[in-house]
Write a protein that holds these residues in place. Sequence first.
Motif, PDB file in Angstrom:
ATOM      1  N   VAL A 163       0.851  -1.188   0.000  1.00  6.18           N
ATOM      2  CA  VAL A 163       0.000   0.000   0.000  1.00  6.18           C
ATOM      3  C   VAL A 163       0.889   1.241   0.000  1.00  6.18           C
ATOM      4  O   VAL A 163       1.786   1.387   0.843  1.00  6.18           O
ATOM      5  CB  VAL A 163      -0.917   0.012   1.234  1.00  6.18           C
ATOM      6  CG1 VAL A 163      -1.793   1.271   1.242  1.00  6.18           C
ATOM      7  CG2 VAL A 163      -1.781  -1.250   1.282  1.00  6.18           C
ATOM      8  N   TYR A 164       0.634   2.133  -0.959  1.00  2.00           N
ATOM      9  CA  TYR A 164       1.421   3.355  -1.131  1.00  2.00           C
ATOM     10  C   TYR A 164       0.543   4.577  -0.841  1.00  2.00           C
ATOM     11  O   TYR A 164      -0.584   4.657  -1.347  1.00  2.00           O
ATOM     12  CB  TYR A 164       1.933   3.464  -2.569  1.00  2.00           C
ATOM     13  CG  TYR A 164       2.877   2.366  -2.989  1.00  2.00           C
ATOM     14  CD1 TYR A 164       4.235   2.604  -3.133  1.00  2.00           C
ATOM     15  CD2 TYR A 164       2.391   1.077  -3.263  1.00  2.00           C
ATOM     16  CE1 TYR A 164       5.102   1.587  -3.535  1.00  2.00           C
ATOM     17  CE2 TYR A 164       3.252   0.058  -3.650  1.00  2.00           C
ATOM     18  CZ  TYR A 164       4.604   0.330  -3.784  1.00  2.00           C
ATOM     19  OH  TYR A 164       5.460  -0.678  -4.172  1.00  2.00           O
ATOM     20  N   PRO A 165       1.024   5.545  -0.067  1.00  2.00           N
ATOM     21  CA  PRO A 165       0.216   6.748   0.149  1.00  2.00           C
ATOM     22  C   PRO A 165      -0.019   7.511  -1.158  1.00  2.00           C
ATOM     23  O   PRO A 165      -1.126   7.980  -1.416  1.00  2.00           O
ATOM     24  CB  PRO A 165       1.043   7.561   1.148  1.00  2.00           C
ATOM     25  CG  PRO A 165       2.433   7.044   1.023  1.00  2.00           C
ATOM     26  CD  PRO A 165       2.302   5.596   0.661  1.00  2.00           C
ATOM     27  N   TYR A 166       1.037   7.653  -1.979  1.00  2.00           N
ATOM     28  CA  TYR A 166       0.957   8.266  -3.309  1.00  2.00           C
ATOM     29  C   TYR A 166       1.743   7.392  -4.278  1.00  2.00           C
ATOM     30  O   TYR A 166       2.624   6.633  -3.871  1.00  2.00           O
ATOM     31  CB  TYR A 166       1.535   9.686  -3.316  1.00  2.00           C
ATOM     32  CG  TYR A 166       0.748  10.679  -2.502  1.00  2.00           C
ATOM     33  CD1 TYR A 166      -0.305  11.402  -3.066  1.00  2.00           C
ATOM     34  CD2 TYR A 166       1.058  10.911  -1.164  1.00  2.00           C
ATOM     35  CE1 TYR A 166      -1.019  12.323  -2.319  1.00  2.00           C
ATOM     36  CE2 TYR A 166       0.335  11.821  -0.407  1.00  2.00           C
ATOM     37  CZ  TYR A 166      -0.703  12.532  -0.993  1.00  2.00           C
ATOM     38  OH  TYR A 166      -1.422  13.429  -0.251  1.00  2.00           O
ATOM     39  N   VAL A 167       1.465   7.518  -5.551  1.00  2.00           N
ATOM     40  CA  VAL A 167       2.079   6.650  -6.545  1.00  2.00           C
ATOM     41  C   VAL A 167       3.599   6.811  -6.586  1.00  2.00           C
ATOM     42  O   VAL A 167       4.321   5.869  -6.949  1.00  2.00           O
ATOM     43  CB  VAL A 167       1.458   6.903  -7.936  1.00  2.00           C
ATOM     44  CG1 VAL A 167       1.840   8.281  -8.460  1.00  2.00           C
ATOM     45  CG2 VAL A 167       1.835   5.796  -8.915  1.00  2.00           C
ATOM     46  N   ASP A 168       4.124   7.988  -6.198  1.00  2.00           N
ATOM     47  CA  ASP A 168       5.566   8.227  -6.258  1.00  2.00           C
ATOM     48  C   ASP A 168       6.248   8.128  -4.895  1.00  2.00           C
ATOM     49  O   ASP A 168       7.390   8.547  -4.739  1.00  2.00           O
ATOM     50  CB  ASP A 168       5.848   9.594  -6.889  1.00  2.00           C
ATOM     51  CG  ASP A 168       5.209  10.736  -6.120  1.00  2.00           C
ATOM     52  OD1 ASP A 168       4.324  10.471  -5.274  1.00  2.00           O
ATOM     53  OD2 ASP A 168       5.592  11.895  -6.363  1.00  2.00           O
TER      54      ASP A 168
ATOM     55  N   GLU B 197       7.197   5.696  -1.237  1.00  2.00           N
ATOM     56  CA  GLU B 197       7.448   4.323  -0.828  1.00  2.00           C
ATOM     57  C   GLU B 197       6.223   3.745  -0.118  1.00  2.00           C
ATOM     58  O   GLU B 197       5.432   4.493   0.471  1.00  2.00           O
ATOM     59  CB  GLU B 197       8.662   4.269   0.115  1.00  2.00           C
ATOM     60  CG  GLU B 197       9.977   4.628  -0.547  1.00  2.00           C
ATOM     61  CD  GLU B 197      11.157   4.456   0.393  1.00  2.00           C
ATOM     62  OE1 GLU B 197      10.919   4.143   1.587  1.00  2.00           O
ATOM     63  OE2 GLU B 197      12.294   4.630  -0.065  1.00  2.00           O
ATOM     64  N   PRO B 198       6.055   2.421  -0.146  1.00  2.00           N
ATOM     65  CA  PRO B 198       4.902   1.823   0.550  1.00  2.00           C
ATOM     66  C   PRO B 198       5.028   1.997   2.060  1.00  2.00           C
ATOM     67  O   PRO B 198       6.134   1.962   2.609  1.00  2.00           O
ATOM     68  CB  PRO B 198       4.979   0.349   0.151  1.00  2.00           C
ATOM     69  CG  PRO B 198       6.420   0.115  -0.180  1.00  2.00           C
ATOM     70  CD  PRO B 198       6.907   1.400  -0.787  1.00  2.00           C
ATOM     71  N   ASN B 199       3.892   2.178   2.715  1.00  2.00           N
ATOM     72  CA  ASN B 199       3.917   2.305   4.174  1.00  2.00           C
ATOM     73  C   ASN B 199       3.067   1.252   4.874  1.00  2.00           C
ATOM     74  O   ASN B 199       2.979   1.224   6.097  1.00  2.00           O
ATOM     75  CB  ASN B 199       3.479   3.705   4.613  1.00  2.00           C
ATOM     76  CG  ASN B 199       2.085   4.062   4.131  1.00  2.00           C
ATOM     77  OD1 ASN B 199       1.437   3.288   3.427  1.00  2.00           O
ATOM     78  ND2 ASN B 199       1.611   5.229   4.520  1.00  2.00           N
ATOM     79  N   MET B 200       2.425   0.380   4.090  1.00  2.00           N
ATOM     80  CA  MET B 200       1.671  -0.738   4.658  1.00  2.00           C
ATOM     81  C   MET B 200       1.789  -1.940   3.737  1.00  2.00           C
ATOM     82  O   MET B 200       2.036  -1.794   2.537  1.00  2.00           O
ATOM     83  CB  MET B 200       0.183  -0.388   4.833  1.00  2.00           C
ATOM     84  CG  MET B 200      -0.127   0.525   5.989  1.00  2.00           C
ATOM     85  SD  MET B 200      -1.908   0.868   6.133  1.00  2.00           S
ATOM     86  CE  MET B 200      -2.042   2.260   5.015  1.00  2.00           C
ATOM     87  N   VAL B 201       1.592  -3.125   4.324  1.00  2.00           N
ATOM     88  CA  VAL B 201       1.519  -4.344   3.523  1.00  2.00           C
ATOM     89  C   VAL B 201       0.340  -5.166   4.014  1.00  2.00           C
ATOM     90  O   VAL B 201       0.114  -5.311   5.217  1.00  2.00           O
ATOM     91  CB  VAL B 201       2.829  -5.162   3.586  1.00  2.00           C
ATOM     92  CG1 VAL B 201       3.149  -5.614   5.003  1.00  2.00           C
ATOM     93  CG2 VAL B 201       2.761  -6.356   2.646  1.00  2.00           C
ATOM     94  N   LEU B 202      -0.448  -5.665   3.066  1.00  2.00           N
ATOM     95  CA  LEU B 202      -1.557  -6.571   3.344  1.00  2.00           C
ATOM     96  C   LEU B 202      -1.130  -7.967   2.930  1.00  2.00           C
ATOM     97  O   LEU B 202      -0.574  -8.152   1.843  1.00  2.00           O
ATOM     98  CB  LEU B 202      -2.801  -6.149   2.563  1.00  2.00           C
ATOM     99  CG  LEU B 202      -3.375  -4.783   2.924  1.00  2.00           C
ATOM    100  CD1 LEU B 202      -4.225  -4.238   1.780  1.00  2.00           C
ATOM    101  CD2 LEU B 202      -4.192  -4.866   4.202  1.00  2.00           C
ATOM    102  N   ILE B 203      -1.368  -8.943   3.793  1.00  2.00           N
ATOM    103  CA  ILE B 203      -0.893 -10.289   3.481  1.00  2.00           C
ATOM    104  C   ILE B 203      -1.919 -11.337   3.900  1.00  2.00           C
ATOM    105  O   ILE B 203      -2.578 -11.202   4.928  1.00  2.00           O
ATOM    106  CB  ILE B 203       0.478 -10.565   4.132  1.00  2.00           C
ATOM    107  CG1 ILE B 203       1.061 -11.864   3.619  1.00  2.00           C
ATOM    108  CG2 ILE B 203       0.401 -10.516   5.651  1.00  2.00           C
ATOM    109  CD1 ILE B 203       2.547 -11.992   3.834  1.00  2.00           C
ATOM    110  N   GLU B 204      -2.070 -12.339   3.059  1.00  2.00           N
ATOM    111  CA  GLU B 204      -2.960 -13.462   3.315  1.00  2.00           C
ATOM    112  C   GLU B 204      -2.138 -14.739   3.394  1.00  2.00           C
ATOM    113  O   GLU B 204      -1.201 -14.942   2.614  1.00  2.00           O
ATOM    114  CB  GLU B 204      -3.988 -13.595   2.197  1.00  2.00           C
ATOM    115  CG  GLU B 204      -4.870 -14.836   2.305  1.00  2.00           C
ATOM    116  CD  GLU B 204      -5.812 -15.006   1.126  1.00  2.00           C
ATOM    117  OE1 GLU B 204      -6.524 -16.033   1.077  1.00  2.00           O
ATOM    118  OE2 GLU B 204      -5.844 -14.111   0.243  1.00  2.00           O
TER     119      GLU B 204
END
Length: 254
Positions: free
Chosen positions: A198-203, A205-212
């Motif tokens: 999960v990225y706050p903006y397209v440019d 870095e990601p600040n969250m990860v969702l995992i199953e």
Amino acid sequence: MRNELLLPGERLDDLQRDGLMLIQNPAWFCFGIDAVLLSSFARVSEGNKVLDLGCGNGIIPILLASKTEAESIEGLEIQEEIAQMARRSVSYNHLESKIHITTGDIKEASSLWKGSSFDVITTNPPYISESHGLTNPASHKAIARHELKCSLEDVLTASAKLLKPGGHFFMVHRPSRLGEILSKMISHRIEPKRLQLVYPYVDKEPNMVLIEGARGGNSGMKVEKPFIVYQDVNVYTKQLLECYGKTEPESCER
């Protein structure tokens, strides 16, 4: 409004979905977008029995009750004041027949329910592994954000015991701990099956990860396309709005 359910310092927030409301106390903590994302990322089938580990104010169970056809949703929360607040939100939304909140410790979860009891487990656990620099380690916010009462290891140990064989585990966490997360999931025989950054903006870095993960699943993981939260300052993307059941971009500024 049923003001009798509100205690001093509390407020009633509109979840912008099916008329649902949530009781929150800003002095303790309020739910974030991570809970909304997790409730949409989780795949719950009709008739499933769900457990939310560390349910806090009940946001994820309440959203899942709206978004899915789960048979029942259990929430486990260690802080009694927070658990009571979650119960009052459940009552406000008339969801007592579907959602039940238990006060208890994740480390003792396997003594509260029989092994292999749940089809799905969700969790939005504390992200920060150390407590260095905390001015009040006993505060509600500190317990929610830091691994003071439970660790990633505790969450996975409980999940491995309580999930049915083939049952599914869904978690939101921080990308900085992804290596540890995957390693520990595999060691507990919860095979990673799906991942989304999960990225706050397209440019940015990601600040969250969702995992199953799947208990006892075969190896093989799908990495989904990136999830972008904002298309502009204070303007949500269509991706995010779909989590709220909306379709048109709108300002999130309050």
